[in-house]
Design an enzyme around this catalytic site. Sequence first.
Site, PDB file in Angstrom:
ATOM      1  N   HIS A 273       0.830  -1.216   0.000  1.00 50.85           N
ATOM      2  CA  HIS A 273       0.000   0.000   0.000  1.00 50.85           C
ATOM      3  C   HIS A 273       0.868   1.272   0.000  1.00 50.85           C
ATOM      4  O   HIS A 273       0.710   2.122   0.884  1.00 50.85           O
ATOM      5  CB  HIS A 273      -0.938   0.080   1.213  1.00 50.85           C
ATOM      6  CG  HIS A 273      -1.765  -1.136   1.479  1.00 50.85           C
ATOM      7  ND1 HIS A 273      -2.547  -1.724   0.520  1.00 50.85           N
ATOM      8  CD2 HIS A 273      -1.944  -1.869   2.614  1.00 50.85           C
ATOM      9  CE1 HIS A 273      -3.168  -2.769   1.063  1.00 50.85           C
ATOM     10  NE2 HIS A 273      -2.821  -2.879   2.311  1.00 50.85           N
ATOM     11  N   ASP A 324      -4.710  -9.587  -0.013  1.00 48.28           N
ATOM     12  CA  ASP A 324      -4.906  -8.777   1.185  1.00 48.28           C
ATOM     13  C   ASP A 324      -6.100  -9.209   2.042  1.00 48.28           C
ATOM     14  O   ASP A 324      -6.021 -10.195   2.756  1.00 48.28           O
ATOM     15  CB  ASP A 324      -4.974  -7.300   0.775  1.00 48.28           C
ATOM     16  CG  ASP A 324      -4.796  -6.335   1.943  1.00 48.28           C
ATOM     17  OD1 ASP A 324      -4.664  -6.804   3.077  1.00 48.28           O
ATOM     18  OD2 ASP A 324      -4.784  -5.116   1.724  1.00 48.28           O
TER      19      ASP A 324
HETATM   20 ZN   LIG Z   1      -2.398  -5.712   4.842  1.00 44.75          ZN
END
Ligand SMILES: [Zn+2]
Length: 458
Positions: A273, A324
């Site tokens: 991210h 994720d």
């Molecule tokens: Zn994560």
Amino acid sequence: MARLLAAHALLADGWAERVAIDIAADGNITEVTVGATDEEAEYLPGHLVPGMIDLHSHAFQRAMAGLAQDRPPGRADFWSWRQRMYGLATTLGPEDLWAIAAALYIDLLKGGYTTVVEFHYLHGSPEGGSYEDPAVMSLALHEAAQEAGIALTLAPVWYARAGIDEEEPSPAQRRFIRPLDGYGEILARVERLFRDDRDRRIAAAVHSLRAVPPERLADFLAEVDRRDPQAPLHIHVAEQPREVEACLAAYGARPVELLADRVDLGPRWCLVHATHVEERERARIATSGAVAGLCPTTEADLGDGLFPFAEYWHQRGIWGVGSDANLFTAAAEELRLLEYGQRLQRGRRLIATRTEEPHCGAALYRAALAGGARAAGRPVGRIAPGFRADLVHLDGDHPLLAGRAGDAVLDTLVFAGGAGGFVRDVMVGGLWRVRGGFHADEERAREGLAAVVRRLQT
Ligand SMILES: [Zn+2]
């Protein structure tokens, strides 16, 4: 020793026909021969490609896939989602985690992934204390991977504090937070267990600069390097604007800058991210050889924002994809949404292409293999001697694939493949785990997951 004969296989230098692949008993590829005529080998009539690497997973979150889509009190964003996720995190014991992960890993295999990297922070008991065996939750993931037959890079996560400005951990965070020596014990236990297993790799992670103060990064690295100086290193780096602001306020630097100033950012690192980066931070990641860990379906679900992928691609930065929160389990979904986010934003098509790589799906697939292998720290992502026999055999009878050849096959897989759409057979470490679209243990695993999900409702 086994021998496969693929009608078409994706090799490092392109597609080849009638490819014989010799696999040793340890699951490594020993020889690849193009234009083979071996009658004895197991013949694969479709297209054979290296299995994809899922570089970022929180297996337990699979149990809440489809939930947290109803309005919370106040603003619906990443932070309100996190409250729901914390609610789940305080209810799961090792058997629950095992059941959720085993079912998930079977789905990941069917979705074309052969390695999963677990970013694992549910260390303590639901109440926040320590289990008698401090690595019992890590072992649950290992055993689930064994049940499914997926290769696992396990990154135990160090979580040292509640947040930059938060003093008191929330009840869920109590089971994430460990002192550094307690964390080291988990690493040591997993490292010993994985040492002689070619389908396992120990990695290490700091949860984020929210959860680990930058001044402790050196201690963390010393703890990891003492056990394995090559272990891949993962971090959630800049998922939300609020964490970038808190980081700036506390340390006078944005998270990627701060990390790059404090550690030797290079191929060992995977920055998950890296969504909110400025131009110079993006360039620093790209030139360092670190992997940008992109999780498009989860980032979309959480409203995280769009990573500047077009610029990063242009700079030839290394990247891979992760499932994720595990709402989606097919590699194609992540690659497709990554590209589509850019198309929607920029009003043009075929972002991830170059003159020498004109096929978008193929270019995405190849790049994600390379970045994923680096983040997993394992010899995977290539059909070549010395690499693991982690292979995906696409369905040659599918009407969309029947007449197609070369990179058009990967374009079809990425842009027209759903969950398991074209995946027929999946091999991990020389063993077939999915055959004809089915996994031998999937019924049992689904029942196990259903029992956990049912219990969570009541
Ligand atoms: Zn994560």
